[in-house]
Design a protein around this motif. Structure first.
Motif, PDB file in Angstrom:
ATOM      1  N   HIS A 140       0.832  -1.213   0.000  1.00 60.13           N
ATOM      2  CA  HIS A 140       0.000   0.000   0.000  1.00 60.13           C
ATOM      3  C   HIS A 140       0.861   1.256   0.000  1.00 60.13           C
ATOM      4  O   HIS A 140       0.532   2.238  -0.673  1.00 60.13           O
ATOM      5  CB  HIS A 140      -0.944   0.008   1.202  1.00 60.13           C
ATOM      6  N   ILE A 141       1.945   1.233   0.741  1.00 58.05           N
ATOM      7  CA  ILE A 141       2.849   2.389   0.778  1.00 58.05           C
ATOM      8  C   ILE A 141       3.471   2.617  -0.598  1.00 58.05           C
ATOM      9  O   ILE A 141       3.552   3.750  -1.074  1.00 58.05           O
ATOM     10  CB  ILE A 141       3.927   2.194   1.861  1.00 58.05           C
ATOM     11  N   ASP A 142       3.902   1.532  -1.248  1.00 54.73           N
ATOM     12  CA  ASP A 142       4.477   1.649  -2.586  1.00 54.73           C
ATOM     13  C   ASP A 142       3.441   2.135  -3.592  1.00 54.73           C
ATOM     14  O   ASP A 142       3.739   2.941  -4.471  1.00 54.73           O
ATOM     15  CB  ASP A 142       5.051   0.314  -3.043  1.00 54.73           C
ATOM     16  N   GLN A 143       2.217   1.640  -3.453  1.00 55.77           N
ATOM     17  CA  GLN A 143       1.152   2.047  -4.369  1.00 55.77           C
ATOM     18  C   GLN A 143       0.840   3.532  -4.217  1.00 55.77           C
ATOM     19  O   GLN A 143       0.524   4.206  -5.187  1.00 55.77           O
ATOM     20  CB  GLN A 143      -0.095   1.216  -4.108  1.00 55.77           C
ATOM     21  N   ALA A 144       0.973   4.046  -2.996  1.00 54.54           N
ATOM     22  CA  ALA A 144       0.738   5.472  -2.756  1.00 54.54           C
ATOM     23  C   ALA A 144       1.953   6.315  -3.133  1.00 54.54           C
ATOM     24  O   ALA A 144       1.914   7.529  -3.016  1.00 54.54           O
ATOM     25  CB  ALA A 144       0.384   5.696  -1.288  1.00 54.54           C
ATOM     26  N   ASN A 145       3.024   5.667  -3.566  1.00 54.95           N
ATOM     27  CA  ASN A 145       4.253   6.341  -3.983  1.00 54.95           C
ATOM     28  C   ASN A 145       4.848   7.167  -2.842  1.00 54.95           C
ATOM     29  O   ASN A 145       5.273   8.298  -3.035  1.00 54.95           O
ATOM     30  CB  ASN A 145       4.022   7.200  -5.224  1.00 54.95           C
ATOM     31  N   LEU A 146       4.855   6.574  -1.648  1.00 50.60           N
ATOM     32  CA  LEU A 146       5.466   7.218  -0.493  1.00 50.60           C
ATOM     33  C   LEU A 146       6.841   6.623  -0.260  1.00 50.60           C
ATOM     34  O   LEU A 146       7.155   5.538  -0.732  1.00 50.60           O
ATOM     35  CB  LEU A 146       4.581   7.016   0.750  1.00 50.60           C
ATOM     36  N   LYS A 147       7.667   7.326   0.463  1.00 46.55           N
ATOM     37  CA  LYS A 147       9.044   6.897   0.685  1.00 46.55           C
ATOM     38  C   LYS A 147       9.229   6.150   1.998  1.00 46.55           C
ATOM     39  O   LYS A 147      10.334   5.795   2.343  1.00 46.55           O
ATOM     40  CB  LYS A 147       9.988   8.112   0.670  1.00 46.55           C
ATOM     41  N   HIS A 148       8.167   5.915   2.745  1.00 47.06           N
ATOM     42  CA  HIS A 148       8.267   5.240   4.045  1.00 47.06           C
ATOM     43  C   HIS A 148       8.459   3.746   3.848  1.00 47.06           C
ATOM     44  O   HIS A 148       8.113   3.179   2.821  1.00 47.06           O
ATOM     45  CB  HIS A 148       7.010   5.491   4.873  1.00 47.06           C
ATOM     46  N   ARG A 149       8.987   3.093   4.858  1.00 47.96           N
ATOM     47  CA  ARG A 149       9.120   1.640   4.882  1.00 47.96           C
ATOM     48  C   ARG A 149       8.140   1.103   5.907  1.00 47.96           C
ATOM     49  O   ARG A 149       7.856   1.743   6.930  1.00 47.96           O
ATOM     50  CB  ARG A 149      10.539   1.225   5.261  1.00 47.96           C
ATOM     51  N   ALA A 150       7.615  -0.074   5.656  1.00 45.42           N
ATOM     52  CA  ALA A 150       6.611  -0.668   6.528  1.00 45.42           C
ATOM     53  C   ALA A 150       7.172  -0.919   7.925  1.00 45.42           C
ATOM     54  O   ALA A 150       6.455  -0.771   8.920  1.00 45.42           O
ATOM     55  CB  ALA A 150       6.090  -1.963   5.921  1.00 45.42           C
ATOM     56  N   ALA A 151       8.437  -1.279   8.031  1.00 49.77           N
ATOM     57  CA  ALA A 151       9.045  -1.525   9.348  1.00 49.77           C
ATOM     58  C   ALA A 151       9.082  -0.248  10.172  1.00 49.77           C
ATOM     59  O   ALA A 151       8.854  -0.275  11.385  1.00 49.77           O
ATOM     60  CB  ALA A 151      10.449  -2.084   9.184  1.00 49.77           C
ATOM     61  N   GLU A 152       9.347   0.876   9.536  1.00 49.94           N
ATOM     62  CA  GLU A 152       9.370   2.149  10.257  1.00 49.94           C
ATOM     63  C   GLU A 152       7.975   2.544  10.730  1.00 49.94           C
ATOM     64  O   GLU A 152       7.798   3.029  11.855  1.00 49.94           O
ATOM     65  CB  GLU A 152       9.952   3.240   9.360  1.00 49.94           C
ATOM     66  N   VAL A 153       6.969   2.330   9.887  1.00 49.05           N
ATOM     67  CA  VAL A 153       5.588   2.630  10.279  1.00 49.05           C
ATOM     68  C   VAL A 153       5.159   1.722  11.420  1.00 49.05           C
ATOM     69  O   VAL A 153       4.535   2.169  12.388  1.00 49.05           O
ATOM     70  CB  VAL A 153       4.642   2.482   9.069  1.00 49.05           C
ATOM     71  N   PHE A 154       5.520   0.437  11.345  1.00 43.12           N
ATOM     72  CA  PHE A 154       5.193  -0.512  12.405  1.00 43.12           C
ATOM     73  C   PHE A 154       5.856  -0.117  13.714  1.00 43.12           C
ATOM     74  O   PHE A 154       5.222  -0.131  14.779  1.00 43.12           O
ATOM     75  CB  PHE A 154       5.616  -1.925  11.983  1.00 43.12           C
ATOM     76  N   ALA A 155       7.129   0.254  13.661  1.00 45.82           N
ATOM     77  CA  ALA A 155       7.849   0.660  14.873  1.00 45.82           C
ATOM     78  C   ALA A 155       7.224   1.912  15.473  1.00 45.82           C
ATOM     79  O   ALA A 155       7.075   2.012  16.700  1.00 45.82           O
ATOM     80  CB  ALA A 155       9.320   0.902  14.555  1.00 45.82           C
ATOM     81  N   LEU A 156       6.841   2.863  14.637  1.00 50.00           N
ATOM     82  CA  LEU A 156       6.201   4.070  15.139  1.00 50.00           C
ATOM     83  C   LEU A 156       4.866   3.744  15.811  1.00 50.00           C
ATOM     84  O   LEU A 156       4.544   4.305  16.865  1.00 50.00           O
ATOM     85  CB  LEU A 156       5.992   5.074  14.008  1.00 50.00           C
ATOM     86  N   CYS A 157       4.099   2.832  15.237  1.00 50.41           N
ATOM     87  CA  CYS A 157       2.829   2.428  15.847  1.00 50.41           C
ATOM     88  C   CYS A 157       3.045   1.762  17.204  1.00 50.41           C
ATOM     89  O   CYS A 157       2.291   2.005  18.152  1.00 50.41           O
ATOM     90  CB  CYS A 157       2.073   1.489  14.916  1.00 50.41           C
ATOM     91  N   VAL A 158       4.088   0.930  17.306  1.00 49.38           N
ATOM     92  CA  VAL A 158       4.387   0.276  18.588  1.00 49.38           C
ATOM     93  C   VAL A 158       4.792   1.320  19.623  1.00 49.38           C
ATOM     94  O   VAL A 158       4.340   1.275  20.780  1.00 49.38           O
ATOM     95  CB  VAL A 158       5.481  -0.797  18.404  1.00 49.38           C
ATOM     96  N   VAL A 159       5.621   2.281  19.235  1.00 52.19           N
ATOM     97  CA  VAL A 159       6.050   3.335  20.164  1.00 52.19           C
ATOM     98  C   VAL A 159       4.853   4.160  20.628  1.00 52.19           C
ATOM     99  O   VAL A 159       4.717   4.473  21.819  1.00 52.19           O
ATOM    100  CB  VAL A 159       7.131   4.224  19.496  1.00 52.19           C
ATOM    101  N   ILE A 160       3.960   4.493  19.711  1.00 55.12           N
ATOM    102  CA  ILE A 160       2.768   5.272  20.087  1.00 55.12           C
ATOM    103  C   ILE A 160       1.876   4.470  21.025  1.00 55.12           C
ATOM    104  O   ILE A 160       1.352   5.003  22.010  1.00 55.12           O
ATOM    105  CB  ILE A 160       2.008   5.722  18.827  1.00 55.12           C
ATOM    106  N   ALA A 161       1.702   3.179  20.752  1.00 55.88           N
ATOM    107  CA  ALA A 161       0.861   2.346  21.618  1.00 55.88           C
ATOM    108  C   ALA A 161       1.436   2.256  23.027  1.00 55.88           C
ATOM    109  O   ALA A 161       0.703   2.369  24.018  1.00 55.88           O
ATOM    110  CB  ALA A 161       0.706   0.953  21.012  1.00 55.88           C
ATOM    111  N   VAL A 162       2.736   2.068  23.135  1.00 56.26           N
ATOM    112  CA  VAL A 162       3.376   2.002  24.460  1.00 56.26           C
ATOM    113  C   VAL A 162       3.251   3.347  25.171  1.00 56.26           C
ATOM    114  O   VAL A 162       2.957   3.402  26.374  1.00 56.26           O
ATOM    115  CB  VAL A 162       4.850   1.558  24.325  1.00 56.26           C
TER     116      VAL A 162
END
Length: 127
Positions: free
Chosen positions: A82-104
């Motif tokens: 989905h990130i690639d389809q939206a032509n964004l430069k983010h990586r899924a691992a970085e988004v996942f890590a950010l979500c974990v940090v926000i949840a904690v």
């Protein structure tokens, strides 16, 4: 006579809409490909002795180890698509890590605010 004119206008409008729906996205993808080939030509200095790679390689981010660790989760692969389809430069691992940090952080914030129901804190943090 009126029906014939209405039919011709409708047919013309449908033809224009079909052209726009079919030809314009194809033209955009051709423009992207031409831009990529131009970048390769510039990066290679015109005609290079060795051939340039036409495939755009994925760049591994700073949190690639986390992506490797949780690669068994199919959600990250779909998220990256989905990130690639939206032509964004983010990586899924970085988004996942950010979500974990926000949840904690939310879990700890609710604990600091005095919420004593553990299941509610967990549910709100995951939300």
């Amino acid at each position: 006579m009126f029906l014939l004119i209405a039919f011709l206008i409708f047919t013309g409008a449908m033809g224009a809409a079909a052209y726009y729906a079919l030809a314009v996205p194809h033209q955009k993808s051709n423009d992207v490909l031409a831009g990529r080939l131009r970048e390769l030509r510039v990066a290679g200095g015109g005609r290079a002795r060795r051939s340039q790679d036409l495939v755009l390689r994925e760049q591994r981010g700073s949190l690639a180890f986390l992506g490797d660790f949780v690669s068994w989760i199919g959600i990250l692969r779909r998220l990256q698509e989905h990130i690639d389809q939206a032509n964004l430069k983010h990586r899924a691992a970085e988004v996942f890590a950010l979500c974990v940090v926000i949840a904690v952080a939310v879990y700890l914030l609710f604990g600091a605010l005095g919420m004593t129901l553990l299941i509610l804190r967990i549910a709100l943090s995951l939300g």
